[in-house]
Write an enzyme that holds these catalytic residues in place. Structure first.
Site, PDB file in Angstrom:
ATOM      1  CB  SER A  19      -0.882   0.027   1.262  1.00  0.00           C
ATOM      2  OG  SER A  19      -0.176   0.609   2.347  1.00  0.00           O
ATOM      3  CG  ASP A  20       1.736   5.790  -1.253  1.00  0.00           C
ATOM      4  OD1 ASP A  20       2.639   5.865  -0.389  1.00  0.00           O
ATOM      5  OD2 ASP A  20       1.684   6.575  -2.206  1.00  0.00           O
ATOM      6  CG  HIS A  21       3.164   7.133   4.360  1.00  0.00           C
ATOM      7  ND1 HIS A  21       2.479   7.678   5.418  1.00  0.00           N
ATOM      8  CD2 HIS A  21       4.440   7.007   4.769  1.00  0.00           C
ATOM      9  CE1 HIS A  21       3.311   7.891   6.403  1.00  0.00           C
ATOM     10  NE2 HIS A  21       4.516   7.488   6.039  1.00  0.00           N
ATOM     11  N   GLY A  22      -0.022   4.878   4.656  1.00  0.00           N
ATOM     12  CA  GLY A  22      -1.272   5.094   5.396  1.00  0.00           C
ATOM     13  C   GLY A  22      -2.540   4.906   4.574  1.00  0.00           C
ATOM     14  CB  ALA A  23      -3.085   3.862   1.077  1.00  0.00           C
TER      15      ALA A  23
END
Ligand code: BGC
Length: 783
Positions: free
Chosen positions: A302-306
């Site tokens: 996932s991307d950051h905190g997605a």
């Protein structure tokens, strides 16, 4: 451990490193002598067989250990040493990012080696355009139109990163961007599916190398941001993407596909939604397209905190639902949040997530570690303490020769009136502008582990190159006088501000610059955007130079001295004034560690510029989007034929300010008519298109011969033209070379209304040019 979503990653990374070093050294002291991993004894016989090895390991894992693997931790101040040690030893971490030295990573791996099953962690980092040595930003690399140049930058970046104990990079970033308001335009390779796809392929091969498992001096590529992130509405970062499938398949998806076909081990999932479904929880995207249609067999991150952000998107009520949706969709690893680790135990118990869902994700994470060679040697890239560099930033660890050579190829000469360039080495030069002596800005966005002070500024580069000349320097202007913008750029970056304001009045700075200009033969103005202006979360509503810099340029122009602009920026700018008033314009983007030297090489003519634009420069924001390969229209605007009722704007000239593929040289080139080898092409045949390119000027130089194809009539509306091949050609004065492009069925194929990949019979126009606009044509028919 949670990350504030508003925090800018560059700032975050810089603030975290020193504190983290303390945390890690404490952990290192606690590290015991390590026994060989349990699995290396029990499973040694299976190590040669990836599936059997992973199956066997998974049989031994508890549910908690499996969930632990799904967690990708951002190493930072939120996690103190004691906690860190416990988490790794408890098998509650699958990988980390943002810790970037062998010394920092070793104790973390040692922690993992104390866990019950001794499953190694991997170490990732954003190595976008260089690690210790910074190369030009993506737009600059793409401007070279030279795949060997791109490969050189990526290979060196991988070697440097691997030498620092890093296993994986979150790169290449291959989002097609047609909207320069988007700050991340700087990271990508421009607007064209073909050019970006070729770059995607070579980047993956150069980063990973050609062997499996990936060699210890290379890193795994994680192509991003899957998918369509560059098409966010209005260029506003993190916004929605709404796109019809044909546009996706023909224009936006090819670069990701190219990276995957080239063997990218991982995919980073984008932050945006696509037609109403966030990428992170998008089953169509991550399963139907990525895995089933494209056959991807690697890891998705996932991307950051997605995952947490699914609640903000409004598709999940709470974190539990967010975790369920993402794991079921196929997001294997959760970056920088605790959602999987906190929610999956309950979800498994209630049956909302199945053992199979969990196992699918774990298998890919273990698979990536296997492909990285970490099961054979968890310290493959970390090495032994005795081999640690005494100084990670030592000069000897940099690759300055590569950086300079690559940067020389990354610049685009946009204007050059009356031979204003090259400059003479014995000239009196007034160097002005807020970017003329700014180390930090040379690095550009996402500069990895690059160090400001190790960059060569324009001032340093020119000073070193002069022979008998004189350089006077005046800053002339701040990047901007707009306090709101300065505060934004310096957001949360207390220790090391991105933008440092000169306290003098704007007029005092201009007066000093004008005085220097009056006493000089020529003015070189280094102007543009500070690097933070072209970054994640740095969308703009205007493409003009900030007022402070524009006022400086006007005052300099009034002196009557030749005015040479050295532009630094991470997106196409509105250059209307500059185009009319500057004697020369050199687009340098952000050139990296050796930027000042490479810029001096071009300005003094040691190197003849040969870069070409990988993205269209619009005349104004209102014109966006202005990509060259737009669709055919019923009432197209035709230049030179004004008239109502055609697709145009009436207040300003239509068409781009500088077209895709454009770039000047210190010499001139001519192109012959194009000929095709035969008038018809059989369904599985080939046609050659041939031109002769000649250097008609007085200097040696390189240019890029570009092949475009226009489908004259198809079952659906097709683009006005599409790049299909290119060749960079070096020519001595008077020399000419024949360039032959072989056109096959693939070059004529596209996704039709049913998303079938077809080449439809009929007429095709071949267009060959030294940019996308000024082309020679010929035709042939596909049977
Ligand atoms: C960016 C990614 C990056 C990640 C980790 C995110 O904010 O969107 O491109 O890889 O941070 O630093």
């Amino acid at each position: 451990m949670s990350n504030k979503p508003t925090e800018r990653p560059a700032a975050r990374a810089r603030r975290q490193r020193p504190r983290h070093a303390l945390a890690l050294s404490a952990l290192a002291c606690a590290a015991a002598l390590l026994a060989p991993p349990a699995w290396s004894q029990a499973n040694a016989a299976l190590l040669g067989d990836k599936t059997a090895f992973i199956d066997d390991l998974m049989r031994q894992m508890t549910v908690d250990e499996k969930i632990g693997q799904l967690r990708l931790v951002s190493i930072g101040p939120d996690m103190p040493a004691k906690k860190l040690a416990e988490e790794f030893a408890a098998g509650r971490v699958g990988g980390t990012f943002n810790s970037v030295t062998r010394k920092d990573n070793r104790p973390l791996q040692e922690g993992a080696m104390r866990s019950r099953l001794k499953i190694p962690v991997f170490f990732a980092y954003d190595i976008i355009h260089g690690h210790r040595t910074t190369f030009p930003i993506g737009l600059g690399l793409a401007s070279s139109w030279d795949l060997d140049v791109v490969a050189r930058a990526m290979r060196v970046s991988a070697e440097e990163a691997a030498a620092d104990g890093i296993d994986m990079t979150f790169a290449p970033m291959v989002d097609i961007s047609r909207d320069p308001r988007w700050g991340r335009t700087s990271e990508g390779f421009g607007e064209d599916p073909y050019l970006v796809s070729r770059i995607a392929e070579v980047s993956v091969r150069a980063l990973q190398g050609e062997t499996k498992p990936i060699a210890a001096d290379r890193v795994m590529a994680s192509v991003k941001h899957f998918a369509l992130y560059g098409a966010v509405e209005g260029g506003r970062d993190y916004n929605v993407v709404n796109m019809d499938p044909q546009r996706m398949y023909n224009d936006y998806l090819p670069p990701y596909r190219a990276a995957i076909d080239a063997g990218a081990g991982a995919v980073m999932v984008a932050l945006n939604s696509i037609n109403g479904a966030p990428a992170t929880s998008n089953t169509w995207l991550l399963q139907d397209l990525l895995r089933k249609e494209w056959g991807f067999k690697g890891l998705t991150v996932s991307d950051h905190g997605a995952i947490t952000e699914l609640v903000n998107h409004g598709v999940a009520q709470n974190e539990s639902e967010a975790a369920r949706l993402s794991i079921k969709a196929g997001t294997d690893m959760s970056m920088a949040d605790q959602v999987y680790i906190s929610q999956l135990p309950g979800l498994l118990k209630s049956g909302k997530v199945s053992q199979q869902d969990l196992d699918n994700a774990v298998r890919e994470i273990l698979g990536a570690k296997y492909d990285l060679g970490l099961f054979k040697d968890p310290y493959a890239r970390i090495g032994h303490e005795s081999g640690d560099p005494a100084d990670v930033n030592a000069e000897s660890r940099l690759h300055r020769t590569d950086a300079r050579a690559v940067a020389q190829q990354s610049m685009v000469l946009l204007e050059n009136r009356n031979g204003a360039l090259p400059l003479k080495k014995n000239a009196r030069i007034a160097l002005v502008g807020p970017l003329a002596d700014s180390h930090l800005d040379m690095l550009g966005s996402w500069s990895g582990a690059g160090v400001n002070k190790q960059t060569v500024t324009v001032k340093q580069g020119l000073e070193q190159a002069l022979q008998g000349g004189k350089l006077s320097y005046a800053r002339g202007a701040n990047i901007t006088e707009d306090k709101h913008i300065v505060d934004y750029l310096n957001f949360l970056n207390w220790d090391d501000p991105e933008v440092v304001q000169d306290k003098r009045s704007p007029q005092a700075m201009i007066d000093e610059a004008v005085k220097a200009a009056r006493n000089a033969d020529v003015v070189v103005a280094a102007v543009g955007e500070s690097r933070g202006m072209s970054h994640e979360s740095s969308s703009r509503t205007q493409l003009t130079l900030p007022e402070s810099q524009q006022a400086l340029l006007k005052a300099l122009k009034a002196t009557g001295k030749p005015l040479v602009l050295v532009l630094m920026n991470g997106r196409p700018l509105d250059l209307n004034w500059a185009r009319e008033n500057a004697s020369a314009i050199l687009e340098t983007w952000y050139t990296g560690t050796e930027g000042g030297h490479a810029i001096a090489d071009i300005l003094f003519g040691e190197v003849n510029p040969s870069g070409k634009l990988p993205i269209t420069f619009p005349r104004s924001v209102g014109q966006i989007p202005t990509y060259y390969n737009h669709a055919r229209l019923g009432r197209p605007f035709t230049e030179g034929k004004p008239g109502n009722y055609t697709s145009q704007y009436f207040e300003e000239p239509n068409g781009p300010l500088y077209p895709f593929g454009y770039g000047l040289s210190y010499t001139e080139f001519s192109l012959s008519d194009v000929t095709v080898s035969q008038p018809t092409m059989k369904a599985d045949g080939r046609v050659d298109a041939t031109v002769t390119v000649k250097n008609t000027g007085r200097r040696a130089g390189a240019t890029v011969v570009q092949l475009y194809i226009r489908d004259q009539a198809a079952s659906v509306v097709r683009p006005v033209k599409e790049l299909k091949d290119f060749r960079k050609v070096m020519l001595q004065p008077g020399e000419q070379k024949e360039v032959r492009f072989t056109i096959d069925r693939r070059a004529l194929s596209f996704y039709n209304a049913k998303l079938e990949y077809v080449a439809e019979p009929g007429e095709f126009q071949v267009q060959v040019g030294l940019d996308s606009k000024d082309v020679k044509t010929a035709s042939f028919t596909l049977e």
